[in-house]
Design an enzyme around this catalytic site. Structure first.
Site, PDB file in Angstrom:
ATOM      1  N   GLY A   1      -4.193   7.185  -6.480  1.00  0.00           N
ATOM      2  CA  GLY A   1      -3.155   6.236  -6.848  1.00  0.00           C
ATOM      3  C   GLY A   1      -3.501   4.841  -6.363  1.00  0.00           C
ATOM      4  O   GLY A   1      -4.366   4.652  -5.501  1.00  0.00           O
ATOM      5  N   CYS A   2      -2.815   3.855  -6.943  1.00  0.00           N
ATOM      6  CA  CYS A   2      -3.118   2.463  -6.616  1.00  0.00           C
ATOM      7  C   CYS A   2      -2.748   2.147  -5.169  1.00  0.00           C
ATOM      8  O   CYS A   2      -3.581   1.652  -4.397  1.00  0.00           O
ATOM      9  CB  CYS A   2      -2.395   1.535  -7.586  1.00  0.00           C
ATOM     10  SG  CYS A   2      -0.639   1.889  -7.799  1.00  0.00           S
ATOM     11  N   TYR A   3      -1.531   2.461  -4.765  1.00  0.00           N
ATOM     12  CA  TYR A   3      -1.125   2.198  -3.376  1.00  0.00           C
ATOM     13  C   TYR A   3      -2.002   2.973  -2.389  1.00  0.00           C
ATOM     14  O   TYR A   3      -2.453   2.413  -1.391  1.00  0.00           O
ATOM     15  CB  TYR A   3       0.338   2.576  -3.159  1.00  0.00           C
ATOM     16  CG  TYR A   3       1.364   1.633  -3.725  1.00  0.00           C
ATOM     17  CD1 TYR A   3       1.407   0.299  -3.332  1.00  0.00           C
ATOM     18  CD2 TYR A   3       2.333   2.064  -4.629  1.00  0.00           C
ATOM     19  CE1 TYR A   3       2.389  -0.567  -3.830  1.00  0.00           C
ATOM     20  CE2 TYR A   3       3.307   1.214  -5.124  1.00  0.00           C
ATOM     21  CZ  TYR A   3       3.330  -0.101  -4.722  1.00  0.00           C
ATOM     22  OH  TYR A   3       4.293  -0.949  -5.203  1.00  0.00           O
TER      23      TYR A   3
END
Lengths: 344, 344, 344, 344
Positions: free
Chosen positions: D147-149
């Protein structure tokens, strides 16, 4: 005074609440919605917490008839099904949508692609541009509040056309608006990631405000313009700039132009005429009811560059609507509308 | 090839670095600055860390003369003091500023308010608009790389003027640019809090790109236009839209217009012609070397709405400069320039 | 009342003008500047045309002494050279800068890197956080108006620290601000093209608001916090969010937390406590004097997430300053401050 | 190589097209959609005109099985219904959604509120964080792309946790993202007028990336963190900053921290470690595959401030996915990913 707002969660409605909360003559605000009844307005729009605490009411002609003023800030085609039933029942009526603006039903239906409002109501409606129509507004029962683009365009063009200083046969308006003009309904065009850092032209030569501008120019100046009018979306929330171009008529001088603007607007509380500003911006009217205008002559081409800026939610919608309310109700025209622009 | 960039920390210079870092024929990039020598470029612009690690060099004709190509991305009046000394010494020269664009020194000095460049160099300079000047570019030693506004305006107008489809005596261009066009030097106009959520018109009827557009139209089509040209600042970083208006000449049809565009650009790698798009946006070319064009006829007014969009730092500056370099050096015109737009 | 604003073209000063123009008890506003005297304020900031038409005056103690209230919205180190000379001469004094906020001159000089203000004046100054210091403010002659970050941070943290519900030894505040907090002076950091579409952390662990927060927590709760405090720049103009984190003390329940907030703020006109909002935003207070607070317990980690939002120019500067003026002058605390947030 | 992209009109899909169009080893790109089949992709996203001209295909296992690599950039719960059927059929599979990231189905179902993917496929999936999992990725058939985070958070935290320099029992991550992380589907939260000039906290303590971060920290360092993790929406399109805080373990020095970062990332092509930058920004990686990291010690509190920035669509999605593809296919890990950040 008791005020009703139909379409209170639309952006025009929210802006009416922002203004009327501090209006010296308004004692009650009632909020209505055709689609979100019983929802507490401050739950949907948290910024209104402690300011207006009431559920959205369903629309009822009986309830509305007891109010002093009813505003409609609804999508095209809604007000025309509600306001005719309130005519003659008491409240002053002010419609922020385009439903009652176009006199000719054929033209309305061509540009809006919807059935026109009942013609009796349309005939009764007064076009609410106070600087050019003040007297009629004072005695009106139903106001067709002008569109955002037409307000910026008309206020800047009308003095020059009326005085014969520019040629209405060669008129070009390149208009630009912030995204709030598109309303509160999400769409691909107004999706943040696609509108941010982007600038778009849309509805090329086909915006429904074109017949409104042409009709008003003709009504108020007796001249029939040939107008190219295009609309652009700016990556910002509020503000409209209408940049217009036209050839000067033979012999027109800058002095005549500035004089025409002065004559038209010197005593107007909400129109400010500037000259010689090297930079002229939408933000100088942000959050206020001003329309700022600057006209510059280009001696190289013998044409005028005519610029008008407004806050589309204020002078282009809710602010002008309250100005109309003040006139209709015999109040100080500036009541509730002395908000200072937020330059920052 | 060895490349030199003078003014490497300007936005044109940074964009050249972005492109040339991945250019298949470029082996060395040398960065120069007249004001920040010895500063490490990746210390000032952190995004270049590990990509280009070298101090900015002082400008030296001897050093520059050993390079294959020298770009100048400097403020007005700087390149004209450097590049004439490099003529005939070896490197291909490409100036991104306006110093060599205007043939008539009186006109240059009137609009730029600066002394004109040495006339011998100006005479030698080729206007670097590849789609209209490709052959001359291929053999040029010095390129006057077109301005950002002129690129968007000219590419969209030229086919129609050349084919006599619109009337050049009644031409209006309403141009809008993102803030990066103003360069990297902080000012009140580009101060974030004053430009954000704001839209401004500036340099009304007086932008220095006006004579560049008029000169080029005349040179390339033989016709002398009367052009109103105004510039606006959009609250975004990159992107230019030029919206132009003109009456159609008698009998002009939409088919003729689309045909003229097709003839002009069908084989061009960086011009894309669209039709009938209801929304047309700067972001469709963001970060790429494309110029997208759409022309729409308004039968109601018998006028054309002509829209051109570019990324002002790419096709409006560094991208077009690299396209010119490719042509001058006999490389694939697209080398290094196949970057896909960032729509998001 | 007659009001003087020193530093009237700064953003705090402009915001004071925006508020005070519609303040029911203010009859005259006089604008002063140490650097731009004789410039007409509406020429520099066009949005004030027809609203405040006067040249900026040079600073004169005699002139200022005749006013009822004097505000200073000046860079650090300026108010401390002016206001001490006005003490005892009549006007109520309200400083929006940090000059009089820090009691210990050594701490001031360490964090501000400037000489501290005369200590007698500092001792007289009252920290103008009305919700926690109302009584002292009412009788003060000189107010140190709180910083923007401290206002959002303190109002949200104080009730929980005071009641012993969170552990002040493990306190973390991650603060974010719009660009207007940096003032009106252009810089590379606030240059539009470099701040737009960008999010930055700056002054890591070294912001001068840290000692202000720590001093105030200690003074008002008797507890000495260990606070990590970092500041970020948001690509927008107005608004601050302070997101704080701390472990709950043993046995703390959500009910106790909500009760502590209620006790602290239930009767406060400008603090709104929310709960369970899935989205909580700076814009819900935009342009208004509200501080909105929400505290959420995370049972997974046994910690609290504490969020406070303000408009940095309003409750974080000019709005709070006017609230202090109202208290000092015995007026309705809300006078002039009932502006409704612009959610759109 | 022949590539398939399922969910090609999502933002991850569009970014894959942007990268793969210029990837030296990619010869064919095929675009698929479960909801928009037969729509021409360049009609929906005009920026792709002349770049990828093909209709979106319906999903067919037979067709997909003939490709070399298949990417899924689909909403949660879609890839888990497609990719298991392709396992063992030939193509390398890379899922950009969260479907295969969480090993424990109970945890997945709790945080995602959807049925978990078939467990056999989940067991086979390799977490695609190349800097920490390179060897497993090289031989994987199915990649769960991070995921990005988590990418920004993990890359910055892992070296310090692994080396025991910070205390994982007191970990706080305050994360902020641009709006493109929310995908291409319009909603009230991402409606331009409501997100612009606004900064929001959302999914307080409840973002589905929390278990992904915790699981990965435990797997890769053997330590179980107690992490507070909150997410904020920045008014911009691209970019994530994760600002983390933790107490230093006893005796930890800045030298040890910088050494740990150097050891972890000195040879990594896409992680850049900085130190002592007074301003650290998301835009320094805009449009590129870099993750930039800076760790600062606060001697006053004996804690570390740990900052990681990525472009959420690149290193946070499509860029990292292509990096994984390169590793799985034995290509140069940097192939197609040398894009230079757009600082402007």
């Amino acid at each position: 005074m008791k005020i009703g707002i139909i379409g209170a969660t639309g952006y025009g409605g929210l802006e009416l609440i922002r203004i009327l909360t501090n209006h010296p003559n308004v004692h009650e605000i009632h909020v209505f919605s055709s689609s979100e009844e019983n929802i507490h307005i401050s739950h949907k729009y948290t910024h209104l917490m402690n300011i207006i605490e009431q559920p959205l009411q369903a629309i009822s002609i009986d309830t509305l008839a007891k109010l002093d003023v009813v505003f409609t800030g609804t999508p095209a085609g809604v007000a025309s099904t509600i306001l005719p039933d309130l005519l003659g029942k008491g409240p002053k009526l002010i419609d922020l949508s385009g439903d009652f603006r176009i006199q000719d039903p054929t033209i309305y239906e061509t540009w809006y692609q919807k059935p026109a409002a009942p013609q009796q109501a349309v005939q009764q409606a007064v076009y609410g541009l106070p600087e050019w129509n003040r007297q009629q507004i004072q005695t009106a029962e139903l106001i067709a509040n002008p569109g955002c683009y037409p307000t910026a365009t008309l206020l800047s063009l009308l003095p020059l056309i009326k005085e014969g200083l520019i040629d209405p046969a060669h008129l070009y308006t390149d208009a630009k608006s912030g995204a709030s003009g598109a309303g509160n309904k999400p769409s691909q065009l107004t999706h943040y990631s696609e509108l941010n850092e982007n600038f778009s032209i849309y509805k090329i030569n086909s915006h429904q405000h074109i017949p409104e501008i042409e009709q008003t120019v003709t009504t108020l100046t007796g001249k029939t313009p040939t107008l190219s009018f295009n609309t652009h979306l700016i990556p910002m929330t509020r503000g409209i700039m209408a940049t217009s171009y036209a050839p000067l008529t033979a012999g027109t001088t800058n002095e005549q132009i500035q004089e025409a603007l002065k004559t038209a607007y010197d005593k107007e509380p909400f129109v400010r005429v500037l000259a010689d500003k090297p930079v002229f911006s939408t933000k100088q009217v942000y959050g206020s009811n001003f329309c700022d205008i600057q006209v510059t002559i280009d001696p190289r081409t013998n044409r005028a560059t005519i610029v008008g800026v407004i806050d589309n939610l204020m002078k282009g919608a809710a602010g002008q609507a309250v100005q109309n309310m003040n006139l209709m109700c015999g109040l100080d025209e500036k009541a509730g509308l002395t908000l200072v622009p937020l330059m920052i």
